[in-house]
Design a protein around this motif. Structure first.
Motif, PDB file in Angstrom:
ATOM      1  N   ALA C 190       0.836  -1.197   0.000  1.00 26.13           N
ATOM      2  CA  ALA C 190       0.000   0.000   0.000  1.00 26.13           C
ATOM      3  C   ALA C 190       0.876   1.255   0.000  1.00 26.13           C
ATOM      4  O   ALA C 190       1.946   1.262   0.606  1.00 26.13           O
ATOM      5  CB  ALA C 190      -0.896  -0.001   1.228  1.00 26.13           C
ATOM      6  N   THR C 191       0.411   2.299  -0.662  1.00 26.65           N
ATOM      7  CA  THR C 191       1.097   3.583  -0.548  1.00 26.65           C
ATOM      8  C   THR C 191       0.733   4.175   0.809  1.00 26.65           C
ATOM      9  O   THR C 191      -0.187   3.699   1.477  1.00 26.65           O
ATOM     10  CB  THR C 191       0.649   4.548  -1.641  1.00 26.65           C
ATOM     11  OG1 THR C 191      -0.753   4.760  -1.486  1.00 26.65           O
ATOM     12  CG2 THR C 191       0.908   3.992  -3.019  1.00 26.65           C
ATOM     13  N   GLN C 194      -2.916   4.999   0.830  1.00 29.29           N
ATOM     14  CA  GLN C 194      -3.789   3.826   0.911  1.00 29.29           C
ATOM     15  C   GLN C 194      -3.757   3.223   2.309  1.00 29.29           C
ATOM     16  O   GLN C 194      -4.784   2.826   2.847  1.00 29.29           O
ATOM     17  CB  GLN C 194      -3.330   2.761  -0.093  1.00 29.29           C
ATOM     18  CG  GLN C 194      -3.710   3.069  -1.522  1.00 29.29           C
ATOM     19  CD  GLN C 194      -3.086   2.074  -2.489  1.00 29.29           C
ATOM     20  OE1 GLN C 194      -1.961   1.628  -2.295  1.00 29.29           O
ATOM     21  NE2 GLN C 194      -3.823   1.746  -3.531  1.00 29.29           N
ATOM     22  N   ALA C 195      -2.560   3.168   2.891  1.00 23.08           N
ATOM     23  CA  ALA C 195      -2.436   2.603   4.236  1.00 23.08           C
ATOM     24  C   ALA C 195      -3.281   3.400   5.210  1.00 23.08           C
ATOM     25  O   ALA C 195      -3.954   2.842   6.071  1.00 23.08           O
ATOM     26  CB  ALA C 195      -0.975   2.595   4.677  1.00 23.08           C
TER      27      ALA C 195
END
Lengths: 310, 366, 296
Positions: C190-191, C194-195
């Protein structure tokens, strides 16, 4: 599991893994995040800590017709300490202390009860009930106390009807008693909140030990709850005390001529365009607050309040 | 496993400083493909920092990280072919076991049926068949760590970083999980890098290991070599139960070095290490190779001996340790398999010798 | 929990007491509601039940305008203060100086409204003066209105007022979150963004949404800071006060504030009921799931 292909990027589906922009300029990302995290702190420093610190400077400025000009004069302080203002201020400290005591006696047992007896999942919900009064504006709530407390108000009506008194009590509204009732009604939830947080410092097994040893509720309170929950109790009490001193609405709506607190003095000074006086009152309030915080910290080590939060 | 000569992870001159504090000091390291590698060392020694540098959670102050011969020092963790298993608390508490394991696949936009299949397979592999619907807080500590493993395995990355994965488990479970980890690694064939401060754990799982202390790489090699044949004094002190004697080189005869320990002199093999007379050196002897010898009996084979007084015998079940105080006050441990029926007991306070075969002593010049 | 030996009646009595205190605190609110249904308005001798005032709420143009501008003011404050509270809570978790952060963030609780209002008022007036002088010196009039008392200064005051509450609420809901979870998400590919959305936000969203609601209510009802820092009689509470000072509050005002309290009580009530029901349901599911596996 089968064999993998050992090349970078294929597993991750290449470009969706991370923005190419931040791969190319990774330092920019950390630069931005650094400032984002600093922003609230800078904001509070600039618009909260700085103005309050500057009250000490502005309080020695010289009053002009509509504003003030840089100077060093203690005129504002002289004005405060040689008039009835200082008596009112000291009296409001007394009223505020009484409010703290009443609010504590009524509110703190609720915090203890909720922590000890209410199921864990429901505890926060019960505490949440105490924010219901905030749904209505403070001024309306305080204003709505008037018909309760006035001569032909609800309290007197009820007391007369059930025969507790023969004559209506006149000495409620527009007296310090009215202000104290208003303070308790307005600030009681805060002693419940802070008490609830403070009780986090008292583990449940402590009560079991006390029961086992046969300690009565008063002993439990004095020997166990007080020492452990003292920082939280102090914080809640301090909150009520300084707000009792500083919220002008309460004496303004409920108090009589004698009930004037620091907040009211400051706002009246601003209406009269006497800014140095307003700043002097603010500075005195800040000094009081800092002094009390210092004493509280020395006595109870206030950093202990933070344990449940971290 | 296979392709031992290929390098999965290479670290060159890697350093990390926090202000004046250097957490990692210029470390060079190579880890082969498919290897189970352990980073062992005392707490606060920098091994976790090194692991996080490899994973991309920390940006190095200096030096480079290569994964499969490509430099990745500038890449964030999600762009590296690594995945990580944490000590604890690292499951997503608001997702079910199934959602936790499938999260990485969801990010890669894998079709949902495929995710379901892969997750189910993987849960079977780690022994959590039927637990997919549970929430993390409904699992035991060991089960939570299995879910973390499944979440990493399912991504089919080829380097797995494990940061003290068993530290939160109790001793029995830890032993079982060690064997399980080793079995899974052999089955899946990934490169594992396992950080731990527990030497038994490292010995159980690792093919090769590196000792990290005080931010530096102390020694690296096969696990059995580090146990049996440590080069550095620190390694001997840290791994196994060793008796260490400090002294000065007094005489050199080919590869036999004589070391003066003050009251007596001991001979030891140089193991190829260069020393000269007058150097300060140390000798280590593993406790299970040191023997307590009655002064009256004469030995059949030549031993290096030191004299002392027997303090006490400590019965540990499988083994019994004899605690001996030497004439210079140093305490020495000699350990052998407990023999309650045939063995003779030594009375506390009697004079006794402690001895070992010359080849069991190990010279350390640093 | 109630243990087996303690008296049931003592327990019930304590509940009764708790609810009694809540009710007492709510009395002024209930009284306002009561008046809002009286055709004869506040202080009248006779009580005739009516919905008339509720129908007339929207005819009080001055009040409607004030409410619109108050809602704007509150919404802008929420937009700023909730992300700020979130950022500060995250900062508190990672900083080396948690004590400094938390002291700075919580100390506004201890500064009474009028004192902070007065200090900020003088601060902004000074700032305004300084910038105007600077503008004169440079020769542009561009700076003149930057720090005039108005929306900006009022929002600053409201942010300082509400930030401690937002901060504490979000911090409390962050309880189960650990930074390892974000790192685990990163290592799943995840970026950072996103995280945050997949792992961190779902866990704290209750805190975020409830602090949004709470901030909105607090700002809407705030009088002292708004009146000192914005000036004029054009917000909900300042209009009320001007009514009080003149001919007394209009009957529509009672209806209006009752309406606000109905909404607030409905929101808070549904939060309480929803979370209680949900936690019970989750517990039931967990038990049902655990049983067959335990047996095997």
């Amino acid at each position: 599991m089968n064999k993998h292909t050992y090349t970078l990027g294929t597993r991750r589906g290449g470009s969706n893994s991370t923005s190419p922009f931040f791969v190319a300029y990774p330092r920019l990302g950390s630069f931005i995040s650094k400032w984002v995290f600093a922003f609230p702190v800078i904001f509070m420093g600039l618009f909260f800590a700085l103005p309050l610190a500057l009250t000490f400077v502005w309080s020695v400025f010289e009053r002009t017709m509509f504003w003030m000009k840089p100077a060093f004069t203690l005129f504002a302080y002289e004005n405060f300490f040689t008039s009835a203002r200082v008596d009112n201020f000291l009296a409001s400290m007394g009223h505020s202390s009484i409010s703290v005591l009443i609010a504590f006696i009524i509110g703190f047992p609720i915090a203890v009860f909720v922590r000890r007896r209410v199921p864990q999942v429901a505890q926060h919900r019960v505490i949440l009930l105490f924010i219901l009064p905030f749904a209505v504006s403070e001024i309306i709530r305080i204003f709505a106390l008037r018909p309760f407390l006035q001569r032909n108000g609800l309290v007197n009506d009820v007391l007369l009807k059930i025969g507790v008194i023969n004559e209506p009590i006149t000495a409620i509204l527009f007296t310090p008693t009215g202000v104290i009732i208003g303070e308790v009604m307005s600030f009681l939830p805060f002693i419940v909140f802070s008490g609830f947080l403070a009780m986090e410092a008292v583990p449940k097994y402590v009560f079991e030990i006390c029961e086992d040893l046969g300690a009565g509720p008063i002993h439990v309170f004095i020997d166990v709850i007080m020492p452990l929950a003292a920082p939280g109790i102090f914080a809640g009490s301090l909150f009520i005390f300084v707000n009792g001193l500083g919220v002008a609405l309460l004496p303004n709506i409920l108090g009589g001529p004698g009930a004037v607190n620091a907040g009211l003095i400051a706002t009246q000074a601003i209406s009269a365009l006497d800014f140095p006086l307003a700043m002097a009152v603010s500075a005195i309030m800040m000094a009081t607050l800092l002094g009390l915080l210092y004493i509280g910290h020395r006595l109870f080590n206030l950093t202990r309040i933070l344990t449940p939060l971290s | 496993m296979s392709e031992k000569n290929e390098i999965a992870v290479e670290v060159k001159g890697l350093s990390k400083s926090y202000g004046p504090v250097q957490a990692v000091k210029s470390i060079d390291l190579q880890i082969g493909m498919g290897e189970y590698f352990a980073l062992l060392g005392p707490s606060g020694g920098g091994k976790t920092t090194l692991l996080r540098l490899i994973g991309g959670f920390i940006r190095p102050t200096e030096g480079q990280v290569f994964l499969h011969n490509q430099e990745v020092s500038h890449l964030p963790p999600n762009a590296r072919p690594t995945s990580m298993v944490f000590q604890s608390f690292a499951l997503f508490p608001h997702m079910t076991v199934e959602q936790n394991v499938g999260y990485g696949l969801r990010l890669k936009k894998v079709a949902s049926d495929e995710i379901k299949d892969k997750v189910a397979n993987m849960l079977k592999t780690v022994g959590l068949d039927g637990y997919g619907e549970r929430m993390p807080h409904e699992l035991s500590g060991g089960q939570q760590q299995r879910v973390q493993l499944a979440r990493s395995f399912v991504l089919e990355t080829d380097i797995l970083l494990l940061d003290e994965p068993l530290a939160a488990l109790d001793a029995n479970l830890r032993r079982d999980m060690c064997i399980e980890l080793k079995r899974l690694q052999e089955k899946i064939g990934m490169t594992f890098i396992h950080v731990t401060h527990n030497q038994e754990e490292a010995m159980t799982v690792a093919d090769n290991m590196a000792i990290i202390a005080d931010g530096s790489l102390v020694e690296m090699g096969k696990s059995s070599d580090l146990y049996e044949n440590p080069i550095r004094r620190f390694t001997a002190d840290f791994i196994g139960e060793n008796n260490i004697f400090d002294g000065q080189v007094s005489k050199i005869e080919d590869d036999v070095i004589h070391v003066d320990l003050g009251s007596s002199s001991i001979a030891v093999l140089s193991r190829g290490q260069k020393t000269s007379v007058g150097d300060k050196v140390s000798i280590s002897v593993r406790s299970e190779l040191a023997r307590a010898i009655d002064t009256s009996t004469s030995s059949t084979e030549p031993l290096e001996t030191l004299s002392g007084i027997h303090r006490e015998s400590v019965y540990l079940g499988l083994t019994t340790s004899e605690l001996i105080t030497l004439d210079n006050g140093q305490e020495v441990l000699a350990r052998q398999i407990s023999d309650r029926y045939g063995g003779h007991t030594i009375a506390n306070g009697t004079s006794i010798n402690v001895g070992w075969r010359q080849q069991d002593g190990r010279l350390h010049i640093s | 929990m109630n243990d087996d030996y303690s008296s049931k009646w003592g327990y019930r009595l304590k509940w009764l007491y708790t609810l009694l205190v809540v009710t007492t605190l709510m009395l002024p609110v209930f009284f306002v509601m009561y008046i809002s249904f009286n055709e004869n308005g506040f202080g009248a001798r006779d009580y005739d039940f009516t919905f008339e005032w509720y129908g007339l709420i929207f005819s009080d143009l001055l009040m409607m305008e004030a409410i619109t501008s108050t809602l704007n003011l509150s919404a802008i404050t929420v937009i700023f203060v909730v992300p700020m509270g979130l950022i500060t809570a995250k900062l508190y978790k990672i900083t080396q100086y948690p004590l400094a952060v938390i002291s700075l963030m919580l100390s506004p609780l201890f500064v009474p409204s009028d004192i902070l209002g007065a200090a900020l008022l003088v601060f902004f007036k000074n700032l305004n003066g300084a910038f105007t002088l600077f503008g004169e010196w440079v020769g542009v009039s561009w700076f003149d209105t930057w720090f005039d008392l108005g929306y900006f200064s009022a929002i600053v005051g409201l942010i300082i007022y509400t930030l401690p509450y937002v901060f504490v609420v979000i911090l409390i809901t962050m309880g189960r979150y650990r930074k390892e979870q974000t790192e685990a998400a990163r290592s799943c590919g995840a970026t950072a963004w996103q995280a945050f959305w997949h792992v961190e936000f779902p866990q704290i969203k209750t805190g975020v949404f409830s602090s949004c609601a709470f901030t909105l209510i607090l700002c809407f009802n705030e009088y002292t800071r708004t009146s000192l820092l914005k000036g004029g009689f054009d917000t909900f509470t300042t209009v009320l006060v001007s009514q009080m000072l003149n001919e007394g509050m209009s009957e529509q005002s009672y209806a209006m504030s009752s309406l606000v309290s109905y909404i607030a009580i409905a929101i808070i009530g549904s939060v309480i009921i929803f979370t209680l029901v949900r936690s019970e349901r989750l517990e039931r599911i967990a038990r049902a799931k655990a049983e067959p596996l335990m047996a095997s």
